[in-house]
Design a protein around this motif. Structure first.
Motif, PDB file in Angstrom:
ATOM      1  N   ASP A  55       6.989   5.564  -9.247  1.00 51.36           N
ATOM      2  CA  ASP A  55       7.091   6.432  -8.078  1.00 51.36           C
ATOM      3  C   ASP A  55       5.774   6.478  -7.297  1.00 51.36           C
ATOM      4  N   LYS A  56       4.648   6.347  -7.986  1.00 49.16           N
ATOM      5  CA  LYS A  56       3.354   6.333  -7.299  1.00 49.16           C
ATOM      6  C   LYS A  56       3.173   5.029  -6.516  1.00 49.16           C
ATOM      7  N   LEU A  57       3.680   3.942  -7.075  1.00 46.76           N
ATOM      8  CA  LEU A  57       3.608   2.663  -6.363  1.00 46.76           C
ATOM      9  C   LEU A  57       4.439   2.713  -5.085  1.00 46.76           C
ATOM     10  N   VAL A  58       5.648   3.241  -5.205  1.00 47.96           N
ATOM     11  CA  VAL A  58       6.548   3.323  -4.049  1.00 47.96           C
ATOM     12  C   VAL A  58       5.954   4.228  -2.970  1.00 47.96           C
ATOM     13  N   LYS A  59       5.340   5.337  -3.380  1.00 48.75           N
ATOM     14  CA  LYS A  59       4.738   6.261  -2.422  1.00 48.75           C
ATOM     15  C   LYS A  59       3.580   5.604  -1.672  1.00 48.75           C
ATOM     16  N   ALA A  60       2.782   4.842  -2.395  1.00 49.21           N
ATOM     17  CA  ALA A  60       1.590   4.245  -1.787  1.00 49.21           C
ATOM     18  C   ALA A  60       1.892   2.976  -0.995  1.00 49.21           C
ATOM     19  N   PHE A  61       2.849   2.176  -1.486  1.00 51.44           N
ATOM     20  CA  PHE A  61       3.074   0.853  -0.902  1.00 51.44           C
ATOM     21  C   PHE A  61       4.454   0.666  -0.264  1.00 51.44           C
ATOM     22  N   LYS A  62       5.308   1.693  -0.355  1.00 55.88           N
ATOM     23  CA  LYS A  62       6.664   1.638   0.211  1.00 55.88           C
ATOM     24  C   LYS A  62       7.519   0.536  -0.421  1.00 55.88           C
ATOM     25  N   THR A  63       7.149   0.101  -1.615  1.00 57.73           N
ATOM     26  CA  THR A  63       7.915  -0.905  -2.334  1.00 57.73           C
ATOM     27  C   THR A  63       7.510  -0.874  -3.801  1.00 57.73           C
ATOM     28  N   GLU A  64       8.390  -1.381  -4.668  1.00 56.80           N
ATOM     29  CA  GLU A  64       8.003  -1.536  -6.069  1.00 56.80           C
ATOM     30  C   GLU A  64       7.913  -3.011  -6.448  1.00 56.80           C
ATOM     31  N   ASP A  65       7.966  -3.872  -5.430  1.00 55.98           N
ATOM     32  CA  ASP A  65       7.831  -5.313  -5.643  1.00 55.98           C
ATOM     33  C   ASP A  65       6.362  -5.619  -5.946  1.00 55.98           C
ATOM     34  N   SER A  66       6.076  -6.006  -7.180  1.00 55.81           N
ATOM     35  CA  SER A  66       4.687  -6.193  -7.601  1.00 55.81           C
ATOM     36  C   SER A  66       3.989  -7.290  -6.807  1.00 55.81           C
ATOM     37  N   ALA A  67       4.716  -8.337  -6.422  1.00 57.93           N
ATOM     38  CA  ALA A  67       4.094  -9.419  -5.648  1.00 57.93           C
ATOM     39  C   ALA A  67       3.614  -8.908  -4.296  1.00 57.93           C
ATOM     40  N   GLU A  68       4.416  -8.066  -3.670  1.00 58.03           N
ATOM     41  CA  GLU A  68       4.042  -7.511  -2.376  1.00 58.03           C
ATOM     42  C   GLU A  68       2.888  -6.515  -2.524  1.00 58.03           C
ATOM     43  N   ILE A  69       2.922  -5.718  -3.576  1.00 57.12           N
ATOM     44  CA  ILE A  69       1.864  -4.732  -3.818  1.00 57.12           C
ATOM     45  C   ILE A  69       0.535  -5.421  -4.080  1.00 57.12           C
ATOM     46  N   VAL A  70       0.567  -6.443  -4.914  1.00 52.72           N
ATOM     47  CA  VAL A  70      -0.655  -7.197  -5.221  1.00 52.72           C
ATOM     48  C   VAL A  70      -1.254  -7.792  -3.943  1.00 52.72           C
ATOM     49  N   LYS A  71      -0.396  -8.290  -3.078  1.00 52.67           N
ATOM     50  CA  LYS A  71      -0.862  -8.871  -1.816  1.00 52.67           C
ATOM     51  C   LYS A  71      -1.569  -7.817  -0.961  1.00 52.67           C
ATOM     52  N   ILE A  72      -0.992  -6.619  -0.881  1.00 52.85           N
ATOM     53  CA  ILE A  72      -1.597  -5.535  -0.095  1.00 52.85           C
ATOM     54  C   ILE A  72      -2.950  -5.129  -0.680  1.00 52.85           C
ATOM     55  N   ILE A  73      -3.001  -4.989  -2.006  1.00 54.65           N
ATOM     56  CA  ILE A  73      -4.258  -4.607  -2.657  1.00 54.65           C
ATOM     57  C   ILE A  73      -5.332  -5.658  -2.397  1.00 54.65           C
ATOM     58  N   LEU A  74      -4.948  -6.931  -2.501  1.00 55.58           N
ATOM     59  CA  LEU A  74      -5.915  -8.008  -2.295  1.00 55.58           C
ATOM     60  C   LEU A  74      -6.411  -8.051  -0.854  1.00 55.58           C
ATOM     61  N   GLN A  75      -5.522  -7.799   0.092  1.00 54.88           N
ATOM     62  CA  GLN A  75      -5.895  -7.856   1.504  1.00 54.88           C
ATOM     63  C   GLN A  75      -6.722  -6.645   1.934  1.00 54.88           C
ATOM     64  N   LYS A  76      -6.323  -5.455   1.473  1.00 58.24           N
ATOM     65  CA  LYS A  76      -6.943  -4.227   1.973  1.00 58.24           C
ATOM     66  C   LYS A  76      -7.958  -3.607   1.010  1.00 58.24           C
ATOM     67  N   GLY A  77      -7.935  -4.029  -0.232  1.00 62.02           N
ATOM     68  CA  GLY A  77      -8.808  -3.419  -1.226  1.00 62.02           C
ATOM     69  C   GLY A  77     -10.236  -3.945  -1.175  1.00 62.02           C
ATOM     70  N   ASP A  78     -11.097  -3.320  -1.966  1.00 64.39           N
ATOM     71  CA  ASP A  78     -12.506  -3.703  -2.046  1.00 64.39           C
ATOM     72  C   ASP A  78     -12.732  -4.608  -3.247  1.00 64.39           C
ATOM     73  N   LEU A  79     -13.231  -5.803  -2.976  1.00 67.17           N
ATOM     74  CA  LEU A  79     -13.550  -6.760  -4.037  1.00 67.17           C
ATOM     75  C   LEU A  79     -14.910  -6.425  -4.617  1.00 67.17           C
ATOM     76  N   ASN A  80     -14.981  -6.327  -5.943  1.00 62.31           N
ATOM     77  CA  ASN A  80     -16.243  -6.073  -6.628  1.00 62.31           C
ATOM     78  C   ASN A  80     -17.088  -7.348  -6.576  1.00 62.31           C
ATOM     79  N   LEU A  81     -18.104  -7.363  -5.719  1.00 62.31           N
ATOM     80  CA  LEU A  81     -18.861  -8.573  -5.419  1.00 62.31           C
ATOM     81  C   LEU A  81     -20.127  -8.710  -6.245  1.00 62.31           C
ATOM     82  N   THR A  82     -20.496  -9.969  -6.551  1.00 59.81           N
ATOM     83  CA  THR A  82     -21.819 -10.247  -7.090  1.00 59.81           C
ATOM     84  C   THR A  82     -22.815 -10.221  -5.927  1.00 59.81           C
TER      85      THR A  82
END
Length: 228
Positions: free
Chosen positions: A58-85
């Motif tokens: 339910d938290k995934l659906v609230k945040a990403f409007k989907t429970e499709d893990s492939a779509e969620i992972v894509k959103i996180i990768l595009q909009k999230g912060d990468l821990n950089l060296t």
């Protein structure tokens, strides 16, 4: 370098993480890699990857409007912060700075000459003003603040032009797609012979590029006149 790092994404106080390969993930964030599968360590989604805790559906659906893990992972990768060296951060800052300088050169002009500033001049002004770039933010999220700071060093003005363009019939359809992509079509008038007459509004600094692209497509047969 470690073989695994984290991309973190927050939404309304909820935190989500995925595990990625550092260099492929950086290439993806820089737009150099499109294949997500080569970036991911796994497609698992965590609230805390260090502890292995995962979010409820339910938290995934609230945040990403989907429970499709492939779509969620894509959103996180595009909009999230990468821990950089340190090296990755420097590389990403340099890449983002190039994008910002290119955007400013295409969008703003020197109000005295109505011509764009050369990229090297913009780069030097950023250096003189000690203006920093956030590698994790998109260009449009930070360019306004950077331009405001640059204005104390070099004169910058956002200026639009209207161009009256006439394109011969054999090049009209191909050129039309270019016109739509580079500016705002204020008027389009398709002639009986298939040629196109159009009024196009563009940033003043984009004029040389638009003329070059149309000239290349139409083999120099397009007519381009500034009307404003």
């Amino acid at each position: 370098m470690a073989d695994v790092t984290v991309v973190r994404y927050s939404h309304e106080g909820e935190k989500f993480e995925i595990l990625v390969k550092p260099d492929p993930a950086l290439d993806y964030k820089l737009g150099k890699k499109k294949d997500i599968s080569s970036v991911l360590v796994s497609d698992d989604i965590y609230t805390d990857s260090g502890k292995g805790t995962k979010p409820a559906t339910d938290k995934l659906v609230k945040a990403f409007k989907t429970e499709d893990s492939a779509e969620i992972v894509k959103i996180i990768l595009q909009k999230g912060d990468l821990n950089l060296t340190t090296d990755q951060r420097r590389k990403m800052v340099d890449e983002k700075k190039k994008q910002i300088i290119a955007f400013i050169a295409k969008t703003y002009v020197d109000p005295k000459t109505h011509l764009p500033h050369p990229p090297l001049r913009i780069e030097q002004a950023m250096k003189d003003g000690r203006i920093s770039v956030d590698p994790q933010k998109n260009v449009d999220e930070q360019v306004k603040d950077i331009v405001d700071k640059l204005r104390s060093i070099i004169a910058l003005k956002s200026e639009n032009l209207q161009l009256e363009i006439v394109i011969p019939a054999q090049y009209a359809s191909q050129s039309y797609a270019i016109l739509k992509s580079v500016g705002s079509l204020k008027k389009e008038d398709w002639q009986n012979n298939g040629s196109l007459k159009a009024i196009l509004e563009i940033p003043a600094a984009a004029r040389p590029n638009v003329i070059d692209r149309l000239g290349s497509i139409t083999k120099g047969s397009a007519s381009v006149e500034v009307i404003q």
